[in-house]
Design an enzyme around this catalytic site. Sequence first.
Site, PDB file in Angstrom:
ATOM      1  N   ALA A  26     -32.380  22.866  38.344  1.00 33.18           N
ATOM      2  CA  ALA A  26     -32.778  23.068  36.950  1.00 33.18           C
ATOM      3  C   ALA A  26     -33.577  24.357  36.799  1.00 33.18           C
ATOM      4  O   ALA A  26     -33.437  25.086  35.812  1.00 33.18           O
ATOM      5  CB  ALA A  26     -33.597  21.873  36.465  1.00 33.18           C
ATOM      6  N   ASP A  66     -32.516  20.493  45.413  1.00 30.32           N
ATOM      7  CA  ASP A  66     -32.510  19.229  44.674  1.00 30.32           C
ATOM      8  C   ASP A  66     -32.350  19.522  43.178  1.00 30.32           C
ATOM      9  O   ASP A  66     -32.262  20.668  42.768  1.00 30.32           O
ATOM     10  CB  ASP A  66     -33.781  18.429  44.959  1.00 30.32           C
ATOM     11  CG  ASP A  66     -35.033  19.181  44.537  1.00 30.32           C
ATOM     12  OD1 ASP A  66     -34.980  19.933  43.545  1.00 30.32           O
ATOM     13  OD2 ASP A  66     -36.064  19.021  45.212  1.00 30.32           O
ATOM     14  N   SER A  67     -32.338  18.459  42.414  1.00 29.71           N
ATOM     15  CA  SER A  67     -32.008  18.655  40.992  1.00 29.71           C
ATOM     16  C   SER A  67     -33.094  19.448  40.261  1.00 29.71           C
ATOM     17  O   SER A  67     -32.797  20.168  39.311  1.00 29.71           O
ATOM     18  CB  SER A  67     -31.771  17.310  40.317  1.00 29.71           C
ATOM     19  OG  SER A  67     -32.841  16.439  40.570  1.00 29.71           O
ATOM     20  N   TYR A  68     -34.330  19.366  40.749  1.00 35.41           N
ATOM     21  CA  TYR A  68     -35.391  20.161  40.104  1.00 35.41           C
ATOM     22  C   TYR A  68     -35.171  21.649  40.344  1.00 35.41           C
ATOM     23  O   TYR A  68     -35.275  22.478  39.444  1.00 35.41           O
ATOM     24  CB  TYR A  68     -36.768  19.734  40.620  1.00 35.41           C
ATOM     25  CG  TYR A  68     -37.124  18.338  40.205  1.00 35.41           C
ATOM     26  CD1 TYR A  68     -37.588  18.079  38.909  1.00 35.41           C
ATOM     27  CD2 TYR A  68     -36.966  17.277  41.095  1.00 35.41           C
ATOM     28  CE1 TYR A  68     -37.890  16.786  38.527  1.00 35.41           C
ATOM     29  CE2 TYR A  68     -37.268  15.980  40.713  1.00 35.41           C
ATOM     30  CZ  TYR A  68     -37.732  15.739  39.435  1.00 35.41           C
ATOM     31  OH  TYR A  68     -38.022  14.464  39.038  1.00 35.41           O
ATOM     32  N   GLU A  69     -34.877  21.955  41.598  1.00 29.64           N
ATOM     33  CA  GLU A  69     -34.649  23.366  41.920  1.00 29.64           C
ATOM     34  C   GLU A  69     -33.423  23.906  41.195  1.00 29.64           C
ATOM     35  O   GLU A  69     -33.408  25.045  40.719  1.00 29.64           O
ATOM     36  CB  GLU A  69     -34.485  23.517  43.437  1.00 29.64           C
ATOM     37  CG  GLU A  69     -35.785  23.250  44.195  1.00 29.64           C
ATOM     38  CD  GLU A  69     -35.578  23.102  45.698  1.00 29.64           C
ATOM     39  OE1 GLU A  69     -36.412  23.615  46.453  1.00 29.64           O
ATOM     40  OE2 GLU A  69     -34.587  22.467  46.126  1.00 29.64           O
TER      41      GLU A  69
END
Lengths: 314, 314
Positions: free
Chosen positions: B169, B164-167
């Site tokens: 980032a 996902d976008s957190y990972e």
Amino acid sequence: MTEAPEDCSKVSPADEHRDLIEALSPNASDSILLHLAMGTMKMAGHRYGSFLDAATTAAKLAVYSTYLEQGRNLRKTGFLHHVEPKRVKAIAREIEASLEDGKFLKTLGTREPYYLIGLPHLWQEKFPWQPGQPRICQDHLTEGERQQLEATLAPNLPQARLVDSYELAELIKELHQSPDKSSESSPAPLSEALSEHIKFRLIHAGTVFQLDSPLLLDPLYGLALETYSPQDSQQRALTMIDDVAEFFRLMQGWVEAVPQVMRAVEVFDVDPARKDDALKELDQLLLKWADRYHVEGGEPMVMHLAAGPRTETP
Amino acid sequence: MTEAPEDCSKVSPADEHRDLIEALSPNASDSILLHLAMGTMKMAGHRYGSFLDAATTAAKLAVYSTYLEQGRNLRKTGFLHHVEPKRVKAIAREIEASLEDGKFLKTLGTREPYYLIGLPHLWQEKFPWQPGQPRICQDHLTEGERQQLEATLAPNLPQARLVDSYELAELIKELHQSPDKSSESSPAPLSEALSEHIKFRLIHAGTVFQLDSPLLLDPLYGLALETYSPQDSQQRALTMIDDVAEFFRLMQGWVEAVPQVMRAVEVFDVDPARKDDALKELDQLLLKWADRYHVEGGEPMVMHLAAGPRTETP
DNA sequence: GCGTGGCATTAAGCCCCTCAA
DNA sequence: TTGAGGGGCTTAATGCCACGC
């Protein structure tokens, strides 16, 4: 005294130059930038700030080009190049103003800065000299002193009298605000520092010489060259830049697979005893080749080649 | 959606590119800078600011080189390049610190930014995937939904699961502060803006793809390439930069009249009917020439050539 | 001449936030 | 999602002056 001193440290400037380039630029792009900076600033005499401006302008054009490709999307363009959308917009405006209104971007523009090129003409126009006239006009000198000083001058000087530092500054000022471009206003404030820089550059390039003497209260300055003509090494450096630019243009065609564009690289180990022969033969081969396919009214072609020792094995 | 949109305006990007270069750069140096900026920023994906920094570094080195030539005279160097002596000193200090302590100047350093090169490896290390495991790990999805989504993925993806976008980032952050250089501290504060830029670049380069779906609350990201490998056109652009750099190096040798360095230019008008023949023959000529003079253990030589249509008659 | 110090202005490369269409 | 604006930090290019050597 008009030339850069050959300073007596361990290494020659050219070696120093090469060392710096090779020690600090593992990357091809860095190396190109370095060669370019050296050629532009040291040989052609462009200002430090001019080079930076020109590089910035090139980067802006790259951004603008992306901006067009992205359908004029400020944000996307900004993300792709890590530039604020606001800035992208300003860049786009600036470039479009340049394209439409003919306003000028900050490029190098000419091979050498205008003041190097334009000075001999202006000087001869404003401070002409005819044989028989005094070349040195200083009230405080006796006729004998004047002749004594003039005897020390080089024999084949241009038809221009010597000037004092005020007159030289006047010349520089006039040159500076002769943009001979379409931009009517002169946005250039010619600071003292800039004027001094130009003076140094003129002397460094051998266009102007300085005359010091105990007979003089202040140094005088003389025009050393009738027309602007770079020294041999400078001429070669300029040719180099031109060649590289055209080589780049051709290679860009190769990248885009434009028909009739060819790239060739030969990497080999030459027989040391026949190095000279090899290069001579190559020269002849190319000449004959071009001759063989040349026809009057044919399509314009160009071919650039450079060969020499290689340093690394890629 | 991972590629730059072919926007449907009148002209192709390549033409636009060429037009910009030719419209705005009457000077060879400007043209080189432009080609370089395009190659560096648009093809290789270096940041706008990185290109400016690299150009500044090159200019500083030119100043430093003059500084050495002038016997470490700050004022003279300043005059020659129109830089304050104070600034010259700072520049010299910076460069000497770099030479001695191994601190790094701001150069481009690598062909592509490290994040483009390093990401595939790091991703596969931190988020590996084995056949049989789920590629998509999202709690809110049913097994059916997951399989449905995974069926939409390209067939030959690397051994890495989607993130996902957190990972993503996190990955970018880790990449960013892996200087793998000698400078121990990470002077890079990785802003949100920079992180977003990197993400965009990765997607733009086709290294990462984005997965959107009504089944997903947020988009997911996947690794598209097992190792970093530029597309064909990018590969050619990189080769171009390398060639130009070496051509520049060779030409510099020619400027300094280094023995065994040769420059050749042929300008002619080719018989249109025999253009292809001409280029083919040239290729053969060069190959045979290099063969003829090649010996085992000889001196390393290299030859670069580009040929194609010429635009102006100088 | 030279190095060194101080002081000032301005642009622009960076960062972040909000709001309307 | 994009454009438009606002606010803020910091560097560095460029200018000037003055002192001590």
